[in-house]
Design a protein around this motif. Sequence first.
Motif, short mmCIF file in Angstrom:
data_model
loop_
_atom_site.label_atom_id
_atom_site.label_comp_id
_atom_site.label_asym_id
_atom_site.label_seq_id
_atom_site.Cartn_x
_atom_site.Cartn_y
_atom_site.Cartn_z
N UNK A 79 1.01 -0.75 0.22
CA UNK A 79 0.06 -0.42 -0.39
C UNK A 79 0.90 1.37 -0.40
N UNK A 80 -0.28 1.90 -0.38
CA UNK A 80 0.75 3.52 0.08
C UNK A 80 0.93 4.04 1.18
N UNK A 81 1.89 4.77 1.06
CA UNK A 81 1.47 5.76 2.86
C UNK A 81 0.27 7.00 2.96
N UNK A 82 -0.05 7.55 3.97
CA UNK A 82 -1.03 8.43 4.14
C UNK A 82 -2.24 7.48 5.09
N UNK A 83 -2.46 6.82 5.13
CA UNK A 83 -3.73 6.07 5.52
C UNK A 83 -3.51 6.17 6.78
N UNK A 84 -4.51 6.22 7.96
CA UNK A 84 -4.72 6.09 8.96
C UNK A 84 -4.31 4.82 10.13
N UNK A 136 -8.13 0.74 0.34
CA UNK A 136 -7.57 1.32 -0.62
C UNK A 136 -6.72 0.24 -1.77
N UNK A 137 -6.20 -0.02 -0.71
CA UNK A 137 -5.33 -1.65 -2.18
C UNK A 137 -5.46 -2.40 -2.64
N UNK A 138 -6.14 -2.74 -1.91
CA UNK A 138 -7.01 -4.17 -2.30
C UNK A 138 -7.53 -3.66 -3.81
N UNK A 139 -8.57 -3.54 -4.44
CA UNK A 139 -8.66 -3.19 -5.26
C UNK A 139 -7.81 -3.13 -6.87
N UNK A 140 -6.72 -2.69 -6.28
CA UNK A 140 -5.87 -2.59 -7.68
C UNK A 140 -5.42 -4.03 -7.71
N UNK A 141 -5.14 -5.35 -6.35
CA UNK A 141 -4.96 -6.24 -6.67
C UNK A 141 -5.63 -7.41 -7.47
N UNK A 158 -11.49 -14.95 -7.72
CA UNK A 158 -12.13 -15.35 -6.62
C UNK A 158 -11.27 -15.70 -5.06
N UNK A 159 -10.43 -16.45 -5.09
CA UNK A 159 -9.55 -16.82 -4.32
C UNK A 159 -9.10 -15.70 -3.34
N UNK A 160 -9.16 -14.22 -3.68
CA UNK A 160 -8.58 -13.41 -3.05
C UNK A 160 -9.78 -12.88 -2.71
N UNK A 161 -11.13 -12.80 -3.02
CA UNK A 161 -12.40 -12.55 -2.73
C UNK A 161 -12.56 -13.25 -1.40
#
Length: 391
Positions: free
Chosen positions: A162-167, A175-180, A189-192
Amino acid sequence: MSAPMSPRPLSAQNTSLIAGGNAGKPIRCTTEYQESFEKLQRAANRGHHWARMAMKELNALTTGMQGKNNVYVRPGERQISTGNAQYYVFLPGLKATVVRWPNDQFCITELVMDDNYYRTSSKDRSRMGMYRVTKSRSDAWKSTYVDSGNVARQSGRVVTVADAKFGTANDAARASVPGALEFLGNNSAALRSGGCDLHFTPGEQRLGGLRCYNALKLDDSRASALHLAKSMENAKTIKHISWVADFGGSAVLTQAMQILVNKGIKLKGHTAYLHRPRTSPAKALRLAHKLELELNKEFADTGVNPVGALSQFSVAGQRIDNELDPYDRSYHAKKWLKRIVTVSTPLGMAGAVIAGPTGAMLGGIATVIGGAGAAFALGQCVTKDVRHKTA
């Protein structure tokens, strides 16, 4: 009036020995930081993973600076007051300014530490490192800190960086899982159902950007990259891991890859992908080849960012020449002319292809692919794409 007294020069008498007491080069620190290192040692003794790692890297300083480019930046810079060589050292939980004395001892003169590394509460979701990410009943992504820092030993595991600037890590996961998921496409399906792993970097600012596009020159992500590199090294025997960097996470992944290359480590059978990277995909691509990653034809989605597109153009020839890289001339022609079409005005394609910055890009592509036949093929690709868009 008497002249003001100059600061007392640092020596063995007014500094504290923190490493190298029995062998190697002595590592000292100014007395104001002695308590901080004692705190770090206590955390390591309690079994805190990253504190142990920091102490291990600290003790590695006793062998000198050579061969540690992954940890030290700007070697050779001089301390203004003494002319001694000055280094910046990045370890888990700390950034230190280190001065090399003429007697070949090292002294830490400035230290920035992060108390997150000494917390042991399982409820704390803001620590740097690895997290297990799963879906909750409310269909939200939730994370759990992994003390060992290791990736789940599961073939085909996906790790999003992930990028920074997350609490919190939960915020970073959302924020980052959609990119994966975009990277996996129809195979998500396996990730979901089973989740993935997340490498989290706490910080107040996003990483990378046009002003700091070279990931290897960034300082804010170096400690995180050291964490990730250790996780990647420990996972090298797990099959088919995908390392997916999201936005500024590309800085962390690129630096971690550089660390592994410096150590001569290979990640055969693993792959990598950059989702909307905020640092140069070209640099990451070169490192991926050195690590012998099994890349897909699509290595980075740079969106409509022309700088990102040009960065990928610059290594197209290397990808085509690499026998292990599936990227070929045909894919190059189709993919990158389509990208140029996207960046350009859709209905002004004919003029854009012939003249202007896009024309210069096109010339570069034709040079990479080689020959008038390639240019003709590109032209056919453009024509087909334009008709599709305007139909």
